[in-house]
Write an enzyme that holds these catalytic residues in place. Structure first.
Site, PDB file in Angstrom:
ATOM      1  N   GLU A  94      50.103  14.487  67.891  1.00 31.64           N
ATOM      2  CA  GLU A  94      51.132  15.363  68.435  1.00 31.64           C
ATOM      3  C   GLU A  94      50.941  15.456  69.949  1.00 31.64           C
ATOM      4  O   GLU A  94      49.948  14.953  70.498  1.00 31.64           O
ATOM      5  CB  GLU A  94      51.034  16.738  67.770  1.00 31.64           C
ATOM      6  CG  GLU A  94      52.083  17.762  68.163  1.00 31.64           C
ATOM      7  CD  GLU A  94      53.515  17.285  67.984  1.00 31.64           C
ATOM      8  OE1 GLU A  94      53.963  16.422  68.789  1.00 31.64           O
ATOM      9  OE2 GLU A  94      54.196  17.768  67.068  1.00 31.64           O
ATOM     10  N   HIS A 136      54.435  15.498  58.967  1.00 28.04           N
ATOM     11  CA  HIS A 136      53.588  16.313  58.098  1.00 28.04           C
ATOM     12  C   HIS A 136      54.361  17.506  57.540  1.00 28.04           C
ATOM     13  O   HIS A 136      55.360  17.961  58.112  1.00 28.04           O
ATOM     14  CB  HIS A 136      52.366  16.817  58.869  1.00 28.04           C
ATOM     15  CG  HIS A 136      52.725  17.726  60.022  1.00 28.04           C
ATOM     16  ND1 HIS A 136      53.070  19.058  59.868  1.00 28.04           N
ATOM     17  CD2 HIS A 136      52.795  17.483  61.346  1.00 28.04           C
ATOM     18  CE1 HIS A 136      53.339  19.588  61.030  1.00 28.04           C
ATOM     19  NE2 HIS A 136      53.189  18.658  61.957  1.00 28.04           N
TER      20      HIS A 136
END
Length: 328
Positions: free
Chosen positions: A197, A92
């Site tokens: 994550e 990202h």
């Protein structure tokens, strides 16, 4: 942690390996700190493949199509238990939390500020992209458009982390990029719970409810069983690196067992990509925010459960400087 949506089985497991020599990122001489994927054809090496016509010499203008043909050749000639997939792993763009960590320093971020929802500069629960983060995703968008002209094989499945910064990065990167199924308003990636994550403690890594994600990205698809509330975040414990690797072994096993396509896109996080590379035996290659790394993976399906791995336990909040020792 076991994924509540997992279709993993103990009757077989996958042995994953990176097919090296395809991309510059495979090579030990390539420096991750200075490498620019966008200006180097995503790192594609100009070389010949065993599937090339015998009288053809390596030509950069045909490199992507010849790689696609080579992957088809590998899958056609492989045993029934072996499959090859080209993974495009995208990190990202810069998030609000990335800026906050830089502001406070990693030590204070890990022990104090990452446990908060934000500060006077902004919120970072399920952190969103900064303006720079959006710009980095646009850089990826333009890089993909350039490679389309070079014949890059298009992803046949798009996977995305449920965290907002990845959902937005994927949208900016692929919407209207020129691939079938990626036109404005039609981009339909699959949201995967495990493509997260490192779990726990940090509020930036907790996810929003499913209904909030769906309202923000109405064309996105959710894997079966995707729950309304976050089932994985723990406010008092942080996932160890080895536990994260185990999670991504499970994630890749699910993908390779259930996705018949050979070219896949995965928009995720630095920790997620680190673990994917570990699982497939790739050299460590850290990505900058917004970066992309392609990896050709060979997976052999083998009978029985996977070999046991050492998985370290999750851990609590680290001490801040000056806090002293914790009494037992």
């Amino acid at each position: 942690m076991t994924n509540p949506n997992s279709t993993a089985t103990s009757h077989f497991h996958f042995d994953f390996k990176t097919v090296t020599g395809i991309f510059l990122q495979d090579e030990g001489s390539t420096n991750p700190d200075t490498f620019d994927y966008a200006s180097s054809n995503f790192g594609l090496i100009n070389r010949s493949y065993p599937s090339d016509p015998q009288d053809e010499t390596p030509n950069p203008s045909t490199q992507w199509p010849r790689l696609a043909e080579y992957i088809t050749h590998l899958n056609t000639t492989a045993s029934a238990e072996t499959t090859y997939k080209l993974l495009f792993l995208g990190r990202h763009g810069q998030g609000v939390h990335n800026v906050a960590e830089s502001r406070y320093g990693t030590a204070l971020w890990d022990c104090r500020y990452s446990l908060l929802n934000g500060d006077e500069h902004g919120d970072w629960f399920d952190a969103r992209l900064t303006d720079l983060g959006v710009s980095q995703a646009r850089t990826a968008h333009e890089a993909w458009k350039r490679q389309i002209k070079n014949g890059i094989p298009r992803p046949q499945t798009y996977y995305v982390s449920p965290l907002m910064r990845c959902c937005e990065t994927a949208r900016v990167t692929f919407e209207d990029v020129g691939f079938p199924g990626t036109q404005k308003g039609e981009f339909r990636p699959l949201v995967k719970e495990l493509l997260r994550e490192t779990l726990g403690l940090h509020t930036c890594d907790a996810r929003s409810p499913r209904s909030v994600i769906a309202a923000a990205y109405p064309t996105y698809l959710f894997e079966p069983g995707f729950s309304e509330e976050d089932p994985l975040h723990k406010a008092d414990l942080r996932e160890s690196d080895s536990a994260r690797d185990a999670r991504f072994f499970e994630f890749l096993s699910d993908v390779f067992a259930n996705d018949e396509h050979s070219v896949l896109s995965m928009t995720a996080h630095s920790g997620a990509i680190t673990s994917i590379l570990n699982v497939v035996g790739h050299r460590r290659f850290a990505l900058e925010t917004g970066g992309v790394i392609p990896v050709l993976v060979k997976a052999e399906r083998r009978a029985g459960p996977p070999p046991e791995r050492v998985v370290e336990p999750w851990f609590g909040r680290p001490l801040c400087p000056g806090e002293g020792c914790v009494k037992n």
